[in-house]
Design a protein around this motif. Structure first.
Motif: not given
Length: 447
Positions: A186-201
């Motif tokens: 939705f418009p207000e959706s935020k990927p809360f795990a983005l830092p973890l996703l980038l770091k782990d990858n």
């Protein structure tokens, strides 16, 4: 998402190599006036997904929303059905519910000419087709277990959900499509795990993911060189008040010091900070997404994500979606995809998605099964020559009774029309109409 016989943009259509495979579209955009029902369509999908994946607690009501513009609606159950392809097979799964119970539930394998029942539920009466390949020729004992678990399914719970809880693995692919493949934003959706996703990858799982993220971001000409993840000791991070730090330290789960534990701290404008523990330690690290730009002397300057425009934050939020789409086997449904984005950026999202697949086809000689479905108000996306097929453009509008009706441009003769002008002028409907304001109704503007 079923393709019409139209031969335009053939790479937008995916079809498996079997006689029952249905030709499916890879993308669709949905137009409509405000309050036409576009968001309600996405909300209904999200409600059904959550009900399938999470279920509802014992003795709790099902939070289904009723249609309030019809007096008898409160007495009528609601029907949901999804038709989808997963692992080279096509299924129809659906259910009928009201706030207190599941009346019906069904799962079929479908195709161009095929409609084979896997199971049907009517109240507490279940019919299983144990000859279907999904059951893997199970014997009497396992059949009896499935029948027993079906009969013990609560009246406010789906059998598919109960199957997951009771470890009935025959429906794992069906459940996983709803839990892992279908993604609704939705418009207000935020990927809360983005830092973890980038770091782990970056560290282990898929180093190319981080590089692809930054390459995509740089290609969009936002003045950003790259993003990075800073990890700072919680006690040294100045932007979190002391009392909040103490609360985090008290509440943080230290019960397993050999694994990462994550704490998400919500911030202003819908952003978040991630705090994680370090294995074999009680240290807490703040994972902070930072944006790196160059000043006029080519020196690196760091910016916090909150310092960027809403449009830049939005595109950063959407880049993981683009990467996942390029990897295949995912369906993204997005409400108001153009929110805070320049029109050319909104268009670029679709171009990138479709071109990703072309590049992968050259490498693998096969199109990935991923889809992007979005609602929008952006009329400049109405392009059936270079961007979309006619059957990929949909409109939603309300009838005189307040019911939302959906229809597409499939099988219409609009190739020589200016679609933008035609849509704005109301040729296709799904736009707002304003009645004239009478003199005695005109608003008074105070000074």
């Amino acid at each position: 998402m079923i393709a019409s016989p139209d031969n335009n943009h053939p790479r937008h259509v995916v079809q498996e190599d079997n006689k029952e495979s249905i030709r499916l579209l890879r993308t669709s955009v949905i137009y409509g006036a405000n309050a036409s029902g576009k968001s309600n369509l996405i909300k209904a999908m999200k409600f059904a997904q959550d009900f399938i994946v999470d279920g509802v607690d014992k003795n709790k009501n099902i939070k289904v929303s009723l249609f309030k513009l019809e007096q008898d609606s409160s007495k009528k159950p609601s029907r949901f059905e999804f038709e989808f392809r997963h692992h080279q097979k096509q299924y129809a799964y659906g259910f009928i519910i009201d706030p207190t119970q599941v009346y019906e539930e069904w799962l079929f394998e479908i195709g161009i000419t095929k409609e084979e029942r896997i199971y049907e539920r009517n109240g507490n009466d279940y019919q299983f087709n144990f000859k279907h390949s999904l059951f893997n020729r199970i014997e009497g004992e396992e059949q009896s277990r499935i029948k027993y678990e079906s009969k013990s399914t609560r009246e406010n719970l789906l059998f598919l959900t109960n199957s997951k809880e009771r470890r009935i693995t025959h429906f794992k692919d069906i459940y996983n499509w709803f839990s892992n493949v279908l993604k609704i934003l939705f418009p207000e959706s935020k990927p809360f795990a983005l830092p973890l996703l980038l770091k782990d990858n970056e560290e282990s799982l898929n180093p190319g993911f981080f590089n692809n993220f930054n390459q995509l971001l740089k290609s969009l000409d936002l003045g950003i060189e790259r993003v990075d993840i800073n990890e700072i000791d919680l006690e040294n991070y100045e932007r979190i008040p002391l009392e909040v730090k103490e609360m985090i330290q008290e509440e943080f789960p230290y019960h397993d010091e050999t694994a990462n534990a994550i704490f998400v701290l919500a911030r202003n404008k819908g952003s978040s900070l991630m705090i994680r523990s370090i294995p074999d330690s009680k240290a807490l690290k703040v994972m902070n997404l930072v944006i790196i730009k160059h000043d006029k002397n080519k020196k690196e300057v760091l910016f916090e994500i909150e310092e960027e425009s809403d449009g830049t934050q939005r595109i950063i939020d959407l880049i993981p979606m683009l990467i996942k789409l390029s990897q295949g086997d995912v369906v993204f449904v997005i409400d108001e995809i153009e929110r805070s984005l320049h029109v050319l950026l909104a268009r670029k999202i679709f171009e990138l998605f479709l071109n990703f697949e072309i590049e992968n086809q050259n490498q693998n000689d096969k199109l990935h099964n991923s889809q992007l479905i979005a609602t929008t108000h952006q009329v400049t996306l109405l392009d059936i020559k270079e961007l979309f097929r006619k059957d990929e453009i949909w409109f939603i509008e309300k009838d005189q009774h307040g019911q939302s009706i959906a229809y597409s441009l499939a099988n219409t003769h609009v190739e020589n029309l200016d679609l933008v002008k035609g849509y704005i002028n109301g040729r296709f409907g799904a736009i707002p109409f304003f009645r004239a304001i009478k003199n005695d109704e005109k608003p008074v503007l105070a000074t």
